[in-house]
Design a protein around this motif. Structure first.
Motif, PDB file in Angstrom:
ATOM      1  N   ARG A 185       0.823  -1.218   0.000  1.00 39.96           N
ATOM      2  CA  ARG A 185       0.000   0.000   0.000  1.00 39.96           C
ATOM      3  C   ARG A 185       0.851   1.259   0.000  1.00 39.96           C
ATOM      4  O   ARG A 185       0.461   2.278  -0.549  1.00 39.96           O
ATOM      5  CB  ARG A 185      -0.917   0.009   1.226  1.00 39.96           C
ATOM      6  N   HIS A 186       2.027   1.173   0.628  1.00 34.35           N
ATOM      7  CA  HIS A 186       2.922   2.331   0.713  1.00 34.35           C
ATOM      8  C   HIS A 186       4.316   1.870   0.312  1.00 34.35           C
ATOM      9  O   HIS A 186       5.148   1.548   1.177  1.00 34.35           O
ATOM     10  CB  HIS A 186       2.925   2.904   2.140  1.00 34.35           C
ATOM     11  N   PRO A 187       4.568   1.787  -0.999  1.00 36.92           N
ATOM     12  CA  PRO A 187       5.802   1.153  -1.508  1.00 36.92           C
ATOM     13  C   PRO A 187       7.097   1.745  -0.987  1.00 36.92           C
ATOM     14  O   PRO A 187       8.127   1.090  -1.018  1.00 36.92           O
ATOM     15  CB  PRO A 187       5.678   1.330  -3.035  1.00 36.92           C
ATOM     16  N   GLY A 188       7.078   2.969  -0.524  1.00 33.47           N
ATOM     17  CA  GLY A 188       8.307   3.570  -0.018  1.00 33.47           C
ATOM     18  C   GLY A 188       8.613   3.180   1.410  1.00 33.47           C
ATOM     19  O   GLY A 188       9.664   3.535   1.942  1.00 33.47           O
ATOM     20  N   GLU A 189       7.709   2.451   2.056  1.00 30.11           N
ATOM     21  CA  GLU A 189       7.871   2.085   3.458  1.00 30.11           C
ATOM     22  C   GLU A 189       8.128   0.579   3.605  1.00 30.11           C
ATOM     23  O   GLU A 189       7.685  -0.213   2.778  1.00 30.11           O
ATOM     24  CB  GLU A 189       6.605   2.460   4.249  1.00 30.11           C
ATOM     25  N   ALA A 190       8.803   0.217   4.672  1.00 26.76           N
ATOM     26  CA  ALA A 190       9.085  -1.199   4.948  1.00 26.76           C
ATOM     27  C   ALA A 190       8.091  -1.731   5.972  1.00 26.76           C
ATOM     28  O   ALA A 190       7.626  -1.009   6.854  1.00 26.76           O
ATOM     29  CB  ALA A 190      10.511  -1.360   5.476  1.00 26.76           C
ATOM     30  N   LEU A 191       7.762  -3.014   5.839  1.00 34.22           N
ATOM     31  CA  LEU A 191       6.880  -3.674   6.789  1.00 34.22           C
ATOM     32  C   LEU A 191       7.655  -3.958   8.068  1.00 34.22           C
ATOM     33  O   LEU A 191       8.646  -4.690   8.062  1.00 34.22           O
ATOM     34  CB  LEU A 191       6.346  -4.984   6.191  1.00 34.22           C
ATOM     35  N   LYS A 192       7.176  -3.385   9.153  1.00 36.37           N
ATOM     36  CA  LYS A 192       7.870  -3.524  10.436  1.00 36.37           C
ATOM     37  C   LYS A 192       6.986  -4.074  11.548  1.00 36.37           C
ATOM     38  O   LYS A 192       7.481  -4.468  12.597  1.00 36.37           O
ATOM     39  CB  LYS A 192       8.409  -2.155  10.881  1.00 36.37           C
ATOM     40  N   LEU A 193       5.648  -4.099  11.304  1.00 31.43           N
ATOM     41  CA  LEU A 193       4.717  -4.406  12.382  1.00 31.43           C
ATOM     42  C   LEU A 193       3.660  -5.393  11.935  1.00 31.43           C
ATOM     43  O   LEU A 193       3.444  -5.589  10.736  1.00 31.43           O
ATOM     44  CB  LEU A 193       4.038  -3.112  12.866  1.00 31.43           C
ATOM     45  N   VAL A 194       2.975  -6.006  12.909  1.00 33.62           N
ATOM     46  CA  VAL A 194       1.848  -6.899  12.651  1.00 33.62           C
ATOM     47  C   VAL A 194       0.677  -6.437  13.508  1.00 33.62           C
ATOM     48  O   VAL A 194       0.835  -6.239  14.716  1.00 33.62           O
ATOM     49  CB  VAL A 194       2.182  -8.367  12.994  1.00 33.62           C
ATOM     50  N   CYS A 195      -0.491  -6.253  12.866  1.00 36.60           N
ATOM     51  CA  CYS A 195      -1.705  -5.924  13.601  1.00 36.60           C
ATOM     52  C   CYS A 195      -2.434  -7.230  13.917  1.00 36.60           C
ATOM     53  O   CYS A 195      -2.941  -7.898  13.004  1.00 36.60           O
ATOM     54  CB  CYS A 195      -2.613  -4.990  12.798  1.00 36.60           C
ATOM     55  N   GLY A 196      -2.484  -7.590  15.195  1.00 36.22           N
ATOM     56  CA  GLY A 196      -3.157  -8.821  15.593  1.00 36.22           C
ATOM     57  C   GLY A 196      -4.659  -8.738  15.434  1.00 36.22           C
ATOM     58  O   GLY A 196      -5.326  -9.737  15.171  1.00 36.22           O
ATOM     59  N   ASP A 197      -5.229  -7.534  15.568  1.00 33.49           N
ATOM     60  CA  ASP A 197      -6.683  -7.375  15.434  1.00 33.49           C
ATOM     61  C   ASP A 197      -7.147  -7.692  14.025  1.00 33.49           C
ATOM     62  O   ASP A 197      -8.223  -8.267  13.826  1.00 33.49           O
ATOM     63  CB  ASP A 197      -7.095  -5.939  15.783  1.00 33.49           C
ATOM     64  N   HIS A 198      -6.353  -7.296  13.026  1.00 35.03           N
ATOM     65  CA  HIS A 198      -6.733  -7.511  11.630  1.00 35.03           C
ATOM     66  C   HIS A 198      -5.901  -8.591  10.949  1.00 35.03           C
ATOM     67  O   HIS A 198      -6.127  -8.892   9.779  1.00 35.03           O
ATOM     68  CB  HIS A 198      -6.583  -6.197  10.838  1.00 35.03           C
ATOM     69  N   ASP A 199      -4.906  -9.152  11.682  1.00 32.55           N
ATOM     70  CA  ASP A 199      -4.036 -10.176  11.118  1.00 32.55           C
ATOM     71  C   ASP A 199      -3.389  -9.683   9.826  1.00 32.55           C
ATOM     72  O   ASP A 199      -3.445 -10.333   8.789  1.00 32.55           O
ATOM     73  CB  ASP A 199      -4.809 -11.477  10.860  1.00 32.55           C
ATOM     74  N   GLN A 200      -2.779  -8.488   9.897  1.00 34.38           N
ATOM     75  CA  GLN A 200      -2.182  -7.869   8.718  1.00 34.38           C
ATOM     76  C   GLN A 200      -0.762  -7.413   9.024  1.00 34.38           C
ATOM     77  O   GLN A 200      -0.458  -6.953  10.134  1.00 34.38           O
ATOM     78  CB  GLN A 200      -3.000  -6.652   8.268  1.00 34.38           C
ATOM     79  N   LEU A 201       0.101  -7.534   7.999  1.00 39.04           N
ATOM     80  CA  LEU A 201       1.419  -6.922   8.056  1.00 39.04           C
ATOM     81  C   LEU A 201       1.264  -5.421   7.813  1.00 39.04           C
ATOM     82  O   LEU A 201       0.480  -5.011   6.960  1.00 39.04           O
ATOM     83  CB  LEU A 201       2.335  -7.528   6.995  1.00 39.04           C
ATOM     84  N   CYS A 202       2.020  -4.607   8.541  1.00 39.43           N
ATOM     85  CA  CYS A 202       1.843  -3.154   8.437  1.00 39.43           C
ATOM     86  C   CYS A 202       3.188  -2.437   8.414  1.00 39.43           C
ATOM     87  O   CYS A 202       4.175  -2.913   8.994  1.00 39.43           O
ATOM     88  CB  CYS A 202       1.041  -2.611   9.623  1.00 39.43           C
ATOM     89  N   CYS A 203       3.195  -1.299   7.744  1.00 44.07           N
ATOM     90  CA  CYS A 203       4.306  -0.361   7.896  1.00 44.07           C
ATOM     91  C   CYS A 203       3.849   0.723   8.880  1.00 44.07           C
ATOM     92  O   CYS A 203       2.715   0.723   9.353  1.00 44.07           O
ATOM     93  CB  CYS A 203       4.688   0.240   6.548  1.00 44.07           C
ATOM     94  N   HIS A 204       4.722   1.699   9.172  1.00 45.73           N
ATOM     95  CA  HIS A 204       4.349   2.764  10.098  1.00 45.73           C
ATOM     96  C   HIS A 204       3.179   3.580   9.569  1.00 45.73           C
ATOM     97  O   HIS A 204       2.304   4.002  10.331  1.00 45.73           O
ATOM     98  CB  HIS A 204       5.557   3.675  10.338  1.00 45.73           C
ATOM     99  N   VAL A 205       3.139   3.770   8.255  1.00 45.59           N
ATOM    100  CA  VAL A 205       2.056   4.556   7.661  1.00 45.59           C
ATOM    101  C   VAL A 205       0.727   3.820   7.805  1.00 45.59           C
ATOM    102  O   VAL A 205      -0.308   4.412   8.118  1.00 45.59           O
ATOM    103  CB  VAL A 205       2.352   4.848   6.178  1.00 45.59           C
ATOM    104  N   CYS A 206       0.733   2.503   7.562  1.00 44.08           N
ATOM    105  CA  CYS A 206      -0.487   1.702   7.721  1.00 44.08           C
ATOM    106  C   CYS A 206      -1.050   1.858   9.124  1.00 44.08           C
ATOM    107  O   CYS A 206      -2.261   2.068   9.310  1.00 44.08           O
ATOM    108  CB  CYS A 206      -0.199   0.219   7.475  1.00 44.08           C
ATOM    109  N   VAL A 207      -0.174   1.740  10.123  1.00 42.77           N
ATOM    110  CA  VAL A 207      -0.624   1.834  11.512  1.00 42.77           C
ATOM    111  C   VAL A 207      -1.186   3.218  11.797  1.00 42.77           C
ATOM    112  O   VAL A 207      -2.250   3.368  12.408  1.00 42.77           O
ATOM    113  CB  VAL A 207       0.532   1.502  12.479  1.00 42.77           C
ATOM    114  N   ALA A 208      -0.480   4.237  11.315  1.00 46.94           N
ATOM    115  CA  ALA A 208      -0.919   5.604  11.586  1.00 46.94           C
ATOM    116  C   ALA A 208      -2.257   5.917  10.935  1.00 46.94           C
ATOM    117  O   ALA A 208      -3.099   6.618  11.504  1.00 46.94           O
ATOM    118  CB  ALA A 208       0.136   6.590  11.095  1.00 46.94           C
TER     119      ALA A 208
END
Length: 572
Positions: A85-108
């Motif tokens: 979703r945000h190609p310039g960002e790296a995946l660093k996190l996992v959202c357990g509520d949605h079972d999704q890989l996330c970058c900082h932008v996704c979380v924000a």
């Protein structure tokens, strides 16, 4: 949450961008980038790009129309770690509520209210020891092979379709020679209609081939990435694993949908009395597709609440000279090309029938074959069970060039009388319980159990969406309906429902049940609560019906009996 993550979010707040201008960042500003330079490998906003272009007139600058190419440029995030979703960002996190890989932008942007956000390095610990990760290469290899086989089948189908077209055109031209010049217009109209149908079919095949190639290449690329990163850190491998799992799920959905489509074909039937009725005809004959429509299965020609009626039947003998006993047909299924596979319990055989229900090949099984189900492509699974020898197996058989070849088998600690599958799961009935396994034979759960009789979970069928499961309770004269969590939705009983044995649900949701002791075949509503019709009885030639299958290709019920014949019942 780690403090560096919090500051990352707070820094941009609602102004976090997919790509920030590199020049502005150097000045401590946060501006969204609208351009990317391949040579500089930097991002620029609308103002900074003007300065860049004056200094570097020969550099290649990409705008937002080519944003996908930005991520492929040197110096950007590794392909496995890149956020889609945000190609310039790296995946660093996992959202357990949605079972999704996330970058900082996704979380924000999307996960601020979520309570279970974890860092990937924490979640990824021990990924190399995870059995599913260790099985990943084998699973992907098997899936890619299935995709490749499906693509090749579609290409062969394309060739046969062109030959069919040629044969029909030859027939049209042969008819043309027997009549006068008035046929010129009719010939043109008919060939145009044929070409339209053939073109539509070719487009469907091309779409399937392209889908196979795309998902095949995606799986290869991601596995190449994983294997090249095998010595890298666990987070990278975990990300690759999660992405590959998503692609596997998508690939299986594609294969499942494509496997339900009958072979693309076209038929031609000459108008009767064409010479006498020439002046009233516009074409040489009727052109009909004998396959299901590419958008939805043939059974969808009948509304979901359609109540079927019969219009005749025919018997087909399926005995072989090598048979020692009368055939006892316990299982029936159909392949995408229209061939039929049956199990002959008495003679310990699995038999392959052509589209005219003639036996063309067989293979022996150790003993007592029960149910048979189409798994995908040209593969079927056969239940083999004998309590005396403690044999409880599922044999996988491939059909190649008209030959049956056993490729592998799974063994169980419980009985194996009936089977079906949906997605990556196998559903096995053991006479009194319903078990769920992975396709590789790993037990997922015991979904349902009923110990009130010896054959309370006889045969099973699952709806096309995987949400509804139908079970014949032979001991208690019931049809049981479950959801996919094992919750009982309905228990159907009826005076005609004596010794229910076989059950089949079409892709459109029509449910049929064969009743062994009352010698009938019933249609039941999709909720498993109401009898809609008694389609055939003993006086129609049904004796001790066991196996049951609805053929979308011929719109007919195929019923197996305790003798040497199949009963094919035409329905409307």
């Amino acid at each position: 949450m780690a403090s560096n993550f919090e500051s990352s979010i707070q820094r941009g707040c609602d102004f976090i961008h997919d790509f920030a201008c590199s020049a502005c960042e150097e000045d401590g500003l946060n501006t969204e980038a609208q351009h990317f330079c391949n040579q500089c490998t930097k991002y620029y906003c609308v103002n900074c790009v003007l300065v860049h272009n004056k200094l570097y007139k020969r550099h290649t600058v990409l705008d937002r129309k080519d944003v996908k190419k930005w991520a492929a440029a040197p110096g950007t995030v590794d392909v496995l770690e890149r956020c889609e979703r945000h190609p310039g960002e790296a995946l660093k996190l996992v959202c357990g509520d949605h079972d999704q890989l996330c970058c900082h932008v996704c979380v924000a942007m999307d996960h601020r209210q979520c309570s279970s956000i974890q860092h990937i390095p924490d979640v990824a610990k021990g990924i190399r020891k995870d059995p599913k990760f260790r099985q990943l290469p084998q699973r992907v290899a098997e899936l890619r092979k299935q995709i490749e086989d499906m693509k090749n089948d579609r290409k062969k189908n394309s060739s046969s379709l062109r030959k069919t077209r040629t044969a029909i055109v030859d027939e049209i031209q042969a008819i043309r020679k027997t009549i006068n010049d008035i046929l010129d217009k009719m010939e043109k109209t008919t060939v145009q209609e044929l070409d339209r149908l053939a073109s539509d079919q070719e487009q469907c095949i091309k779409k399937d081939v392209n889908s196979c190639k795309q998902i095949h290449d995606e799986l290869k690329n991601i596995m190449d990435g994983i294997q090249s990163k095998d010595s890298s850190g666990e987070p990278t491998l975990y990300i690759g694993f999660r992405k590959c799992e998503e692609n596997i799920k998508h690939a299986n959905e594609i294969l499942q949908n494509m496997s339900k489509i009958v072979k693309y074909d076209i038929t031609f039937r000459k108008h009767n009395g064409i010479e006498d009725n020439l002046s009233s005809r516009q074409t040489f004959g009727e052109l009909n597709e004998s396959n299901v429509l590419c958008k939805q299965p043939c059974t969808s020609l009948f509304p979901r609440d359609h109540v079927f009626a019969t219009e005749g039947y025919k018997e087909y003998y399926v005995e072989m000279s090598s048979d020692e006993w009368d055939c006892d047909i316990e299982g029936i299924c159909e392949l995408p090309g229209g061939e039929i596979v049956i199990t002959d319990y008495n003679n310990n055989k699995v038999k392959l029938l052509d589209q005219e229900y003639g036996v063309v090949d067989h293979c022996d099984v150790p003993e007592n074959p029960w149910d048979v189900r189409h798994i995908g492509g040209n593969e079927v699974a056969v239940c083999v069970n004998n309590n005396a020898d403690d044999r409880h197996e599922l044999h996988f058989i491939n059909i190649t060039k008209g030959k049956l070849v056993t490729t592998r088998k799974l063994s169980f600690s419980h009985d194996c009388y009936g089977a079906t599958h949906h997605g990556n799961n196998l559903y096995i009935s053991s006479r009194t319980a319903l078990y769920v396994y992975t396709m590789t034979g790993k037990l997922v759960q015991k979904l349902y159990e009923d110990k009130s009789g010896n054959y309370t979970v006889m045969r099973i069928a699952i709806s096309n969406d995987g949400k509804t499961i139908y079970i014949t309770n032979h001991s208690n004269d019931q049809l049981i309906t479950l959801d996919n969590l094992g919750n009982k939705l309905a228990t159907f009983t009826d005076p005609d429902l004596l010794g229910p044995h076989g059950v089949h649900v079409t892709t459109a949701g029509h449910v049929f049940v064969s009743c062994y002791y009352s010698h009938i075949v019933l249609q039941v509503d999709k909720d498993g609560k109401t009898k809609l019709a008694t389609l055939v009885r003993e006086q129609d030639g049904v004796y001790f019906p066991k196996a049951l299958f609805f053929s979308s290709r011929t719109s007919s019920l195929v019923v197996g009996r305790w003798n040497d014949t199949l009963l094919v019942i035409n329905v409307r």
